[in-house]
Scaffold this active site. Sequence first.
Site, short mmCIF file in Angstrom:
data_model
loop_
_atom_site.label_atom_id
_atom_site.label_comp_id
_atom_site.label_asym_id
_atom_site.label_seq_id
_atom_site.Cartn_x
_atom_site.Cartn_y
_atom_site.Cartn_z
N ASP A 137 0.85 -1.16 0.00
CA ASP A 137 0.00 0.00 0.00
C ASP A 137 0.90 1.23 0.00
OD1 ASP A 137 -2.62 0.54 0.17
OD2 ASP A 137 -2.56 1.02 2.30
N ASP B 106 -8.28 -3.48 2.47
CA ASP B 106 -7.15 -4.37 2.17
C ASP B 106 -7.36 -5.77 2.69
OD1 ASP B 106 -5.70 -2.25 1.06
OD2 ASP B 106 -5.08 -1.59 3.04
#
EC number: 7.2.2.13
Length: 1013
Positions: A366, A711
């Site tokens: 990320d 996520d």
Amino acid sequence: MGDKKDDKSSPKKSKAKERRDLDDLKKEVAMTEHKMSVEEVCRKYNTDCVQGLTHSKAQEILARDGPNALTPPPTTPEWVKFCRQLFGGFSILLWIGAILCFLAYGIQAGTEDDPSGDNLYLGIVLAAVVIITGCFSYYQEAKSSKIMESFKNMVPQQALVIREGEKMQVNAEEVVVGDLVEIKGGDRVPADLRIISAHGCKVDNSSLTGESEPQTRSPDCTHDNPLETRNITFFSTNCVEGTARGVVVATGDRTVMGRIATLASGLEVGKTPIAIEIEHFIQLITGVAVFLGVSFFILSLILGYTWLEAVIFLIGIIVANVPEGLLATVTVCLTLTAKRMARKNCLVKNLEAVETLGSTSTICSDKTGTLTQNRMTVAHMWFDNQIHEADTTEDQSGTSFDKSSHTWVALSHIAGLCNRAVFKGGQDNIPVLKRDVAGDASESALLKCIELSSGSVKLMRERNKKVAEIPFNSTNKYQLSIHETEDPNDNRYLLVMKGAPERILDRCATILLQGKEQPLDEEMKEAFQNAYLELGGLGERVLGFCHYYLPEEQFPKGFAFDCDDVNFTTDNLCFVGLMSMIDPPRAAVPDAVGKCRSAGIKVIMVTGDHPITAKAIAKGVGIISEGNETVEDIAARLNIPVSQVNPRDAKACVIHGTDLKDFTSEQIDEILQNHTEIVFARTSPQQKLIIVEGCQRQGAIVAVTGDGVNDSPALKKADIGVAMGIAGSDVSKQAADMILLDDNFASIVTGVEEGRLIFDNLKKSIAYTLTSNIPEITPFLLFIMANIPLPLGTITILCIDLGTDMVPAISLAYEAAESDIMKRQPRNPRTDKLVNERLISMAYGQIGMIQALGGFFSYFVILAENGFLPGNLVGIRLNWDDRTVNDLEDSYGQQWTYEQRKVVEFTCHTAFFVSIVVVQWADLIICKTRRNSVFQQGMKNKILIFGLFEETALAAFLSYCPGMDVALRMYPLKPSWWFCAFPYSFLIFVYDEIRKLILRRNPGGWVEKETYY
């Protein structure tokens, strides 16, 4: 996930159903409420947009839909976890060994008058070993899950609903579909809402979309995609500022967030690589044991033993092959590494994940908060017609610029005054950059920048009192405030404004250069345009600033400014400059990315942010390395359209989420194969999952980092999910295998190194432990074949496996890394096994054989000194073990009673045991390295040196301690008998050093292919 109960009948059906559910969830969010009018939404949910629901209706819906909460992921009951530790993997082998021992003892007890208790003791010890190590591993994992539990905040959340026209606070779990809900800055959104009215409302959707900028919310539908439109707010996102009112359109698991959490818990989780390795190792060892056992079973029948004797031999050989101490060693090694990683800010939730990180070949990271600092920071300013660099380092050690320019003074005034962010109280002794700010990300960045370069903003605001303000809104795209000036002789009001650069410039007629106002001509407009494009191209968020002194005759002291119906000029202002902001990379990240590259690990950035910003950060941290171009870069350089560039010429690529939507699996595979450096921008959670699956199709072992709820599906699907401890959401922490307590990407690289080290060190431990199997098995084989007195007893074997070998084997877990550990390619899980044929051939076929020779040498020396020469021993076994024979003659004609013979035999057992300890010294030292020389590696491992002394001291204790002859049948040895095995020990050391020298001189040669494990 649908009702599972009725699927019990056919497991196939439920598998197909799960797959279908997952495919549904992978599709983008389906929602139509944002396209309906407010009246239609109210009709659909039988509610009133002023009065809300009635109390009775709300209760009815609550009974129908259930509470507004996410279903917790199914947890494994504690007893199941405990049983897994007791009966999983390696333990099974020891249990089988224990059962076989009890069986053998049973056979002996049934057929002999006075059976020896050896097998009974052995069985009990094996069972005890499994139970103790099982409890130990269970305790370790329970400790990690305790830390996990403490992450869950137990504060029940409240929501403000309107029912029957009254505002009331209710528990968020009691909110139902059709409820009218009010949210304000600082609230967590209690359910998915369709906004019906809003005032300056902004929400932070980063946990859902990865977008770090606060998003404006209004009642109008602005986009077909519900995730992008402004009139929907989502469950569990945060409202940053303003207020809004909306109708609840989904609660609990039916919310967008709930679907993602369900998606995560419905994913199949594969076995960890280390579990697969241990399984493979057990199959190998079992194969060897059974093969040897059966061969000698047949052989002993041919040699004329009875069936029962042959079965006892069979069991004996299989048990001798079981490395009793290894289970404990592996558990301790993994635990040590988990502890070491916790010290380095990586919390490992399950022990086996420690090693998975070491075999990682792709990291999907990320951007926000993992690669970057997760705080907007002013990066550049443009004033006096030049770009100045601001200091973005965490410790302010970077560049500085000329702060004496009059233009900068004016610019810093505008940035400080036209700004609603304030420092929270009581932080005066905290460094400016670390202080908490109330306000949005861009404004806090400006506040901190001005505080650092121009002193207290609070004082500046006190001296220039604010008299009027128009807050930022999305239609005019600017924010404006009017202030009294600090100069007592100047009665004019100062108007300051900031906003989108092109909008600000359109309102200006002059520009401030070197503190003087100049007319804003075409040349200056072009200079502005170039600066704006340059900063925008760096992926920075650019704001324009201008000011204007309002003429005193039109706006005298005490003039009543009206901000709704504007009664003052907002044109012909003076443009002062630009400031641009970026969320800068963390200091340690570029170095960490470089380490990954040299370790053969591909780092892919996956972010919800804008492609330009993503690419700029990717270049800043080295995910796109210098000199590598994307298709767009090549097109710009050659001045041709992008469509004419062959995508294979570009090593790097930036892929937009909207394009990714339309890709087939084949296209995704092609991108992953053809580009070494990849950035995915503007991706949705579902796409993150698709990217992970794509990498896994290429055979990669994938680690994924993430902090948002969005996520969690990818974290769960990846081979190892890494969540953020500070910024991470609860759902992401539950889905992950490991948690970074400092949210820093660099900690992952530490984790990779530790994971590779544990794999290396486990290999070394296993090689060390398995080697002593040969000197333990061969005495038994010769005893059967040559009919000699038994050279080594069962009890003594246990003393080696669970006594002298334990500490040295564990000490190898503390061995430092060899020099090439982060320069190797990641291991290939299909070919590079924990225990391979080469390790078995080294341990059993080479080093083990030398050890066995050392043991037999001691055995024959002692018997010869007592009068039994080697030649006379063959075939003597039946008489030797017969209690009725009390006049057995040795080579010199002396007669030996049964008791006397046994004392000599047990002395031989003790000597054989001591010899194994002596040769294991050398084995331990050579196992320190796989390729380097021991002289290169050095003897810095204090635990290992302690291990050498410990095993020697234990051997001496067992031999010389009074009472051992009764307890363990161990007898004192002559000092000279200790030295019998020394030459063999030396031989092992020399043999292996020469082998490693050839390995280093001739990489990839025959010796490496045959012996490098």
